[in-house]
Design an enzyme around this catalytic site. Structure first.
Site, PDB file in Angstrom:
ATOM      1  N   LYS A  88      -7.394  -1.664  10.072  1.00  0.00           N
ATOM      2  CA  LYS A  88      -8.677  -1.812  10.719  1.00  0.00           C
ATOM      3  C   LYS A  88      -8.453  -2.574  12.023  1.00  0.00           C
ATOM      4  O   LYS A  88      -9.366  -2.342  12.773  1.00  0.00           O
ATOM      5  CB  LYS A  88      -9.412  -2.737   9.698  1.00  0.00           C
TER       6      LYS A  88
ATOM      7  N   VAL B 268     -11.462   0.141   5.306  1.00  0.00           N
ATOM      8  CA  VAL B 268     -12.704  -0.629   5.184  1.00  0.00           C
ATOM      9  C   VAL B 268     -12.774  -0.732   3.602  1.00  0.00           C
ATOM     10  O   VAL B 268     -13.004   0.410   3.126  1.00  0.00           O
ATOM     11  CB  VAL B 268     -13.876  -0.134   5.737  1.00  0.00           C
TER      12      VAL B 268
ATOM     13  N   GLY C 118      -1.940 -15.399  -4.968  1.00  0.00           N
ATOM     14  CA  GLY C 118      -1.722 -14.215  -4.056  1.00  0.00           C
ATOM     15  C   GLY C 118      -2.928 -13.598  -3.756  1.00  0.00           C
ATOM     16  O   GLY C 118      -2.974 -12.334  -2.928  1.00  0.00           O
TER      17      GLY C 118
ATOM     18  N   LYS D 207     -13.742  -4.775   9.991  1.00  0.00           N
ATOM     19  CA  LYS D 207     -14.114  -3.825   9.222  1.00  0.00           C
ATOM     20  C   LYS D 207     -15.623  -3.440   9.543  1.00  0.00           C
ATOM     21  O   LYS D 207     -16.222  -2.326   9.573  1.00  0.00           O
ATOM     22  CB  LYS D 207     -13.996  -4.247   7.786  1.00  0.00           C
TER      23      LYS D 207
ATOM     24  N   ASP E 206     -10.682 -10.455   9.738  1.00  0.00           N
ATOM     25  CA  ASP E 206     -10.558  -9.002   8.958  1.00  0.00           C
ATOM     26  C   ASP E 206     -11.835  -8.444   8.673  1.00  0.00           C
ATOM     27  O   ASP E 206     -12.045  -7.408   9.047  1.00  0.00           O
ATOM     28  CB  ASP E 206      -9.731  -9.516   7.579  1.00  0.00           C
TER      29      ASP E 206
ATOM     30  N   ALA F 255      -6.744  19.431  -4.892  1.00  0.00           N
ATOM     31  CA  ALA F 255      -6.507  19.755  -3.523  1.00  0.00           C
ATOM     32  C   ALA F 255      -6.153  21.514  -3.431  1.00  0.00           C
ATOM     33  O   ALA F 255      -6.397  21.952  -2.261  1.00  0.00           O
ATOM     34  CB  ALA F 255      -5.390  19.006  -2.956  1.00  0.00           C
TER      35      ALA F 255
ATOM     36  N   VAL G 140       0.982  -1.115  -0.078  1.00  0.00           N
ATOM     37  CA  VAL G 140      -0.064  -0.110   0.033  1.00  0.00           C
ATOM     38  C   VAL G 140       0.959   1.268  -0.077  1.00  0.00           C
ATOM     39  O   VAL G 140       0.607   2.147  -0.716  1.00  0.00           O
ATOM     40  CB  VAL G 140      -1.064  -0.049   1.211  1.00  0.00           C
TER      41      VAL G 140
END
Lengths: 440, 440
Positions: free
Chosen positions: B105, B132, B187, B205, B201, B33, B14
């Site tokens: 989370k 989430v 994967g 969430k 998991d 922005a 990430v």
């Protein structure tokens, strides 16, 4: 803290829904917003109806300008609709320093640039979540939730009336005119359904999404708009046999050299989630370069679903009305100084694939003639479905339907091909041409 | 204006996605922005990997605390995961006056109350859209888009690994263990898949969505958690024959006297949109009293989809970091002083309908015994499917499968019924019990 005071202009279906939801969920909304939001004044030409809708304790007037002139009112909600008086009132409200919430897609799609500029100059917000896809928070998703993305395309079922009609046509094998009457009887279509069935309403919404997705001014006049009135039950049936469903989609794509902006009936693979959105429901698919495909589904119209979006805007404004304009989300997602001049392409430049249905004489050589024309223009064929002559009911054996799916082609080229094919003596009726999108 | 400076803690999947998307779409994000957002510092124990991921011009350290201590850093992005060091670092970042973005989370579901209170006291934001459903902007939809609504229930496919496994089991008629290995090879499942396949998991969430939907503190310890490891291919097949699909859903409902919070395999009518969400995709259905049913669909994991959510949070914070905390959306949607003490109900109090599969002796009277037990406890039957004995492959004619769908029943009552049925000498194997939701 003093409640935020809201004035409603127009208290029809959405106005009374807004009033009712705000009242019913007052405690919960206040717990979220940190401040009470109250409708304290309503303007409607039908004062009796307005009074009946809001009961005691709310000032009812027949003059919208009295709401705008009231210094106690923080936010004006415009629910009159149309481009006429609504435009004047929205601009007057902005000039009076009021924040504005509107569900008026026609107004924003046509005059949005002028309205947003006025709001920007005055330092007020114009919020319009309810203008696209009713209760689905798609404006927020596009403008904020997907802000990291280069948006590649947006495609949506954004008109419930036409989706209801198409769903019924498919389910029951009925013709357009029959289902339209049924829809009118059930209240899914208006007495004058032109804006819905001709695709104008969907084009208003697609125009707004296009502006937000790509940071371009609203340009409704550049949108290609085609409705569902010419759609035949036969095409819905053939599409089904080929693994597709026909939906009226509002589509805006970023392509080499510009933006596509178009509304038309579209073949969509039956396995896509959006192909399975039935009845009056709406859904919007957004493709972003980072997030991939996302979809947003819900009720696109109706009293309380639309009210849900209006009130979300009221809460956003309640939070941000004391903040610096720099703290706010720009109207069209991009900073006003940063809008792009990416052109909206003419329809002839659009590239898509096609479904064609030709009513042809059942003679040797017809297929060769037709495919010869396509080949001559470099249009490549994906699939051909030739019905046995006797499968075409009630027409005798002299005619048959020839269905062709093409690969991606420039619309202008396809127009040339259609003109050539239509001129063949063996082509016996106007050719049906429906665009096709894989949405993958 | 000076760029907003971001420090990343952890640059795995990430983190590198966030770095890459922010770089690739820098121009477009800045146009939205109103200010440039730059990752200027990265901490990772694997300094080599971090350097390879970010190239020149970004400071790389192996000590997360150096990022937190850097006065130039405005926002800290925590992508370490887990409850341990991540918790300490998030609290330290808050104490140092940094805004925090996290995809964690587990941390928020378990320690969210403490973390949000610390952020509130310090006047900083903790944003967690990525925690989430990955790239789907569901936190924003629940917290802002649907703010007008009294939320009635939320039900989501919020774990891609298990949805991939269930899709494959159904498509190919394979058993859980076989598909899990395949998912690991591709994967889609981790080497240690426990958190995914046991539902933990998804429960993290669901816990976060429950808090936002109802304005209650996060209470992961009260969640009922059941995974998919015991699900048989036979149940998926029978469910299909009855018009249902089995999905691992995270569900939170507001009911009389409290809130339900539970994760378990669930029969969903096959015609529902969410039943058609296949592979590793996520989708969340939210039912609000004004808006009705809405659905949000997209990629729930992966490098760039999750980065899309992380960056949306960075932009939100960039907009609001100079605003008064009152201008901001509260962490759990409701003002911190306005959280509710609505209890999370124990699973025995949950009311739902059930699918039961009993492997029984193929003798007269078995059905009467079983239905007698259900009747005795006031459990009403919706449908019974008794397989012909010879349809059960490889078991000889002495056994058969008896499938029962019930109407709504208290879970505690169902547990009693199961105990009584299981004790029957004619019930030859552990009874399969799967909960069923109509989601309408």
């Amino acid at each position: 803290m003093k409640p935020i005071q809201v004035g409603l202009l127009g208290i029809g279906t959405v106005g009374s829904g807004t009033f009712n939801v705000l009242k019913r969920n007052q405690e919960e909304i206040t717990r979220r917003a940190g401040r009470s939001i109250q409708i304290t004044m309503v303007a409607d030409l039908d004062v009796e109806r307005a009074r009946a809708a809001v009961g005691e304790g709310v000032q009812v007037v027949n003059d919208a300008r009295a709401v705008i002139a009231n210094p106690e009112i923080d936010i004006v909600v415009e629910l009159i609709g149309g481009y006429g008086i609504a435009k004047a009132l929205v601009l007057e409200a902005i000039a009076a320093g009021k924040h504005v919430v509107t569900a008026n897609k026609a107004l924003l799609a046509v005059h949005g640039t002028e309205i947003f500029a006025a709001a920007q100059a005055k330092g007020v917000m114009v919020a319009f979540e309810a203008a696209v896809a009713g209760g689905i928070p798609i404006i927020k998703a596009l403008r904020e939730g997907l802000t990291a993305n280069r948006i590649q395309w947006v495609a949506g079922i954004i008109n419930g009336t036409t989706n209801f009609i198409l769903s019924e046509m498919r389910d029951k094998g009925l013709d357009f005119e029959v289902v339209l009457k049924e829809a009118q009887r059930l209240g899914y279509a208006e007495a004058d359904p032109t804006f819905d069935i001709e695709g104008v309403d969907a084009a208003h919404k697609a125009t707004i999404m296009s502006a937000i997705a790509y940071g371009i001014p609203v340009q409704f006049d550049k949108a290609y708009v085609e409705g569902i009135t010419k759609l035949g039950a036969a095409d819905i049936k053939y599409a089904e046999q080929l693994g597709y469903r026909i939906k009226l989609l509002g589509i805006t794509k970023r392509v080499e050299g510009g933006v596509e902006l178009r509304v038309h009936p579209t073949l969509v693979p039956a396995k896509r989630l959006i192909a399975n959105v039935e009845g009056a429901m709406n859904a919007v698919v957004v493709q972003g370069d980072a997030v991939g495909t996302t979809l947003y589904y819900g009720k696109g119209a109706g009293s309380e679903p639309t009210a849900s979006a209006v009130i979300a805007d009221l809460v956003d404004i309640t939070r941000l009305h004391t903040a610096d304009p720099l703290n706010r989300v720009p109207h069209l997602a991009f900073q006003p100084s940063e809008l792009s001049d990416l052109p909206v392409l003419p329809m002839s430049e659009v590239v898509t694939s096609y479904y064609l249905r030709l009513r042809v004489a059942d003679k040797a050589g017809v297929l060769a003639q037709v495919t010869g024309i396509l080949a001559g223009l470099g249009i490549s064929i994906d699939a051909v479905l030739q019905r046995e002559a006797d499968e075409v009911a009630g027409e005798g054996a002299a005619q048959t339907d020839l269905i062709i799916l093409t690969h991606d082609t420039r619309e202008g080229t396809m127009n040339d091909a259609l003109a050539q094919m239509q001129a063949l003596p063996t082509v016996l009726a106007p050719i049906a041409r429906i665009r096709k999108e894989e949405l993958a």
